[in-house]
Write a protein that holds these residues in place. Sequence first.
Motif, PDB file in Angstrom:
ATOM      1  N   ASN A 248       0.798  -1.226   0.000  1.00  0.00           N
ATOM      2  CA  ASN A 248       0.000   0.000   0.000  1.00  0.00           C
ATOM      3  C   ASN A 248       0.833   1.281   0.000  1.00  0.00           C
ATOM      4  N   LEU A 249       2.077   1.202  -0.468  1.00  0.00           N
ATOM      5  CA  LEU A 249       2.932   2.393  -0.488  1.00  0.00           C
ATOM      6  C   LEU A 249       2.355   3.508  -1.352  1.00  0.00           C
ATOM      7  N   ASP A 250       1.578   3.148  -2.378  1.00  0.00           N
ATOM      8  CA  ASP A 250       1.039   4.170  -3.265  1.00  0.00           C
ATOM      9  C   ASP A 250      -0.244   4.788  -2.726  1.00  0.00           C
TER      10      ASP A 250
ATOM     11  N   TYR B  34       9.929   4.806   8.883  1.00  0.00           N
ATOM     12  CA  TYR B  34      10.040   3.570   8.103  1.00  0.00           C
ATOM     13  C   TYR B  34       9.275   3.681   6.790  1.00  0.00           C
ATOM     14  N   VAL B  35       8.043   4.180   6.850  1.00  0.00           N
ATOM     15  CA  VAL B  35       7.223   4.295   5.647  1.00  0.00           C
ATOM     16  C   VAL B  35       7.872   5.237   4.636  1.00  0.00           C
ATOM     17  N   MET B  36       8.384   6.377   5.104  1.00  0.00           N
ATOM     18  CA  MET B  36       9.001   7.320   4.173  1.00  0.00           C
ATOM     19  C   MET B  36      10.277   6.737   3.563  1.00  0.00           C
ATOM     20  N   GLU B  37      11.016   5.978   4.342  1.00  0.00           N
ATOM     21  CA  GLU B  37      12.221   5.319   3.830  1.00  0.00           C
ATOM     22  C   GLU B  37      11.856   4.338   2.717  1.00  0.00           C
ATOM     23  N   ARG B  38      10.795   3.554   2.935  1.00  0.00           N
ATOM     24  CA  ARG B  38      10.374   2.591   1.931  1.00  0.00           C
ATOM     25  C   ARG B  38       9.835   3.296   0.675  1.00  0.00           C
ATOM     26  N   ARG B  39       9.125   4.408   0.853  1.00  0.00           N
ATOM     27  CA  ARG B  39       8.620   5.143  -0.303  1.00  0.00           C
ATOM     28  C   ARG B  39       9.764   5.710  -1.147  1.00  0.00           C
ATOM     29  N   VAL B  40      10.760   6.228  -0.483  1.00  0.00           N
ATOM     30  CA  VAL B  40      11.901   6.789  -1.215  1.00  0.00           C
ATOM     31  C   VAL B  40      12.638   5.686  -1.969  1.00  0.00           C
ATOM     32  N   GLN B  41      12.837   4.532  -1.338  1.00  0.00           N
ATOM     33  CA  GLN B  41      13.529   3.437  -2.017  1.00  0.00           C
ATOM     34  C   GLN B  41      12.710   2.926  -3.199  1.00  0.00           C
ATOM     35  N   ARG B  42      11.391   2.835  -3.045  1.00  0.00           N
ATOM     36  CA  ARG B  42      10.535   2.418  -4.172  1.00  0.00           C
ATOM     37  C   ARG B  42      10.611   3.448  -5.295  1.00  0.00           C
TER      38      ARG B  42
ATOM     39  N   ALA C 240       6.150  10.001  -8.192  1.00  0.00           N
ATOM     40  CA  ALA C 240       5.712  10.559  -6.909  1.00  0.00           C
ATOM     41  C   ALA C 240       4.340  10.023  -6.523  1.00  0.00           C
ATOM     42  N   LEU C 241       3.414  10.002  -7.473  1.00  0.00           N
ATOM     43  CA  LEU C 241       2.063   9.507  -7.189  1.00  0.00           C
ATOM     44  C   LEU C 241       2.052   8.005  -6.955  1.00  0.00           C
ATOM     45  N   GLU C 242       2.889   7.257  -7.691  1.00  0.00           N
ATOM     46  CA  GLU C 242       2.951   5.805  -7.551  1.00  0.00           C
ATOM     47  C   GLU C 242       3.518   5.378  -6.203  1.00  0.00           C
ATOM     48  N   THR C 243       4.227   6.258  -5.528  1.00  0.00           N
ATOM     49  CA  THR C 243       4.873   5.897  -4.264  1.00  0.00           C
ATOM     50  C   THR C 243       4.278   6.639  -3.067  1.00  0.00           C
ATOM     51  N   GLY C 244       3.110   7.237  -3.254  1.00  0.00           N
ATOM     52  CA  GLY C 244       2.387   7.794  -2.120  1.00  0.00           C
ATOM     53  C   GLY C 244       2.762   9.206  -1.730  1.00  0.00           C
ATOM     54  N   PHE C 245       3.567   9.901  -2.534  1.00  0.00           N
ATOM     55  CA  PHE C 245       3.899  11.289  -2.227  1.00  0.00           C
ATOM     56  C   PHE C 245       2.815  12.207  -2.792  1.00  0.00           C
ATOM     57  N   ALA C 246       2.613  13.328  -2.123  1.00  0.00           N
ATOM     58  CA  ALA C 246       1.535  14.231  -2.520  1.00  0.00           C
ATOM     59  C   ALA C 246       1.809  14.853  -3.887  1.00  0.00           C
ATOM     60  N   HIS C 247       3.070  15.132  -4.181  1.00  0.00           N
ATOM     61  CA  HIS C 247       3.438  15.753  -5.445  1.00  0.00           C
ATOM     62  C   HIS C 247       4.940  15.606  -5.637  1.00  0.00           C
ATOM     63  N   GLN C 248       5.428  16.082  -6.761  1.00  0.00           N
ATOM     64  CA  GLN C 248       6.832  15.924  -7.131  1.00  0.00           C
ATOM     65  C   GLN C 248       7.769  16.601  -6.122  1.00  0.00           C
TER      66      GLN C 248
ATOM     67  N   TRP D  59      11.935  14.576   0.369  1.00  0.00           N
ATOM     68  CA  TRP D  59      12.286  13.379   1.136  1.00  0.00           C
ATOM     69  C   TRP D  59      13.468  12.638   0.535  1.00  0.00           C
ATOM     70  N   MET D  60      13.591  12.655  -0.796  1.00  0.00           N
ATOM     71  CA  MET D  60      14.720  11.975  -1.415  1.00  0.00           C
ATOM     72  C   MET D  60      16.029  12.691  -1.082  1.00  0.00           C
ATOM     73  N   ARG D  61      16.005  14.006  -1.069  1.00  0.00           N
ATOM     74  CA  ARG D  61      17.211  14.750  -0.674  1.00  0.00           C
ATOM     75  C   ARG D  61      17.555  14.466   0.780  1.00  0.00           C
ATOM     76  N   ARG D  62      16.535  14.379   1.625  1.00  0.00           N
ATOM     77  CA  ARG D  62      16.775  14.156   3.048  1.00  0.00           C
ATOM     78  C   ARG D  62      17.370  12.781   3.317  1.00  0.00           C
ATOM     79  N   LEU D  63      16.875  11.741   2.633  1.00  0.00           N
ATOM     80  CA  LEU D  63      17.293  10.372   2.930  1.00  0.00           C
ATOM     81  C   LEU D  63      18.452   9.878   2.059  1.00  0.00           C
ATOM     82  N   LEU D  64      18.506  10.321   0.808  1.00  0.00           N
ATOM     83  CA  LEU D  64      19.537   9.822  -0.102  1.00  0.00           C
ATOM     84  C   LEU D  64      20.565  10.871  -0.487  1.00  0.00           C
ATOM     85  N   GLY D  65      20.259  12.141  -0.226  1.00  0.00           N
ATOM     86  CA  GLY D  65      21.207  13.196  -0.562  1.00  0.00           C
ATOM     87  C   GLY D  65      21.235  13.546  -2.032  1.00  0.00           C
ATOM     88  N   VAL D  66      20.255  13.096  -2.804  1.00  0.00           N
ATOM     89  CA  VAL D  66      20.163  13.399  -4.240  1.00  0.00           C
ATOM     90  C   VAL D  66      18.728  13.787  -4.574  1.00  0.00           C
ATOM     91  N   THR D  67      18.540  14.402  -5.730  1.00  0.00           N
ATOM     92  CA  THR D  67      17.209  14.765  -6.193  1.00  0.00           C
ATOM     93  C   THR D  67      16.665  13.692  -7.130  1.00  0.00           C
TER      94      THR D  67
END
Length: 284
Positions: free
Chosen positions: A195-197, A231-239, A255-263, A269-277
Amino acid sequence: MTYPFKFPDTAPPTLSIGRSRQWGLLSATEVHATPGRYPGMVTSDHRLIFYLTPEVPTDCACEGVAQRRIQSPYDFDIVPAGASGFWEDHAPCDMVSVRLAPQLVTSTAEALALPGGRAELAPRLGGRDALVEHIVRALVAEIAAPAPAGRIYADSLATALTTRLLQSFAIVGAAGRQTLSKPQIRRIVDYVETNLDGELSLEALADVAGMSIPHLTTLFRRTMGQSVHAYVMERRVQRARALLLDRRLSIAQVALETGFAHQSHLARWMRRLLGVTPSEVARA
């Protein structure tokens, strides 16, 4: 939803052991793995598997915690002493295996005066931590050095690494303190992955685990070493990273496929967890 991974048949998997160095209760070893599935050896030491090769699709599991991801350099897994599991790399992978003797963890926990005078490392898959990365990279440099540094330097690295792991990735408490059971962890992980999306809620996850929301949030952090939301945000970013590397969808669609509100939400979150855009991942 499944990842769009498609891999050809490969030869039997092989682990190649490279340079290694031991400093008392701490050791570090270079490891190269060819593609394939490997059983996780049950050992008396705690292990931290530190990945060096970028963009390797990986399936792994440890004590009921399972994950499918595309790993980044400096991701790491924590395998506590006595834990079992497996991992499967779908491309050649270089890593560093760091082993910590239980005595080192116990003595460090006592020195930190942790609640109950004890602590256990929790299984963690796909972790990232700037200080852990800094320490392990120093150990890697020591492995490659023609002559080892003094014992006091190695001891300081061992203490710093163990302290950080206990502070950030431990189950802390008195003996027998309740944690999530393996079936509960499995149900929660499966529900999140499916249900990540969508709109995940604590109420739904508490129903899956069969407990109240306050009970879930307490036991999840105690068992997994992080909050449900983290945990959920980590999994969404990895997906999202896996979908971006597949290049079939636009960043907005990912972004929509992984449950984020928008791009922009995904990018933050990707910058925060992975350090890249997302754009940098898509161009990789």
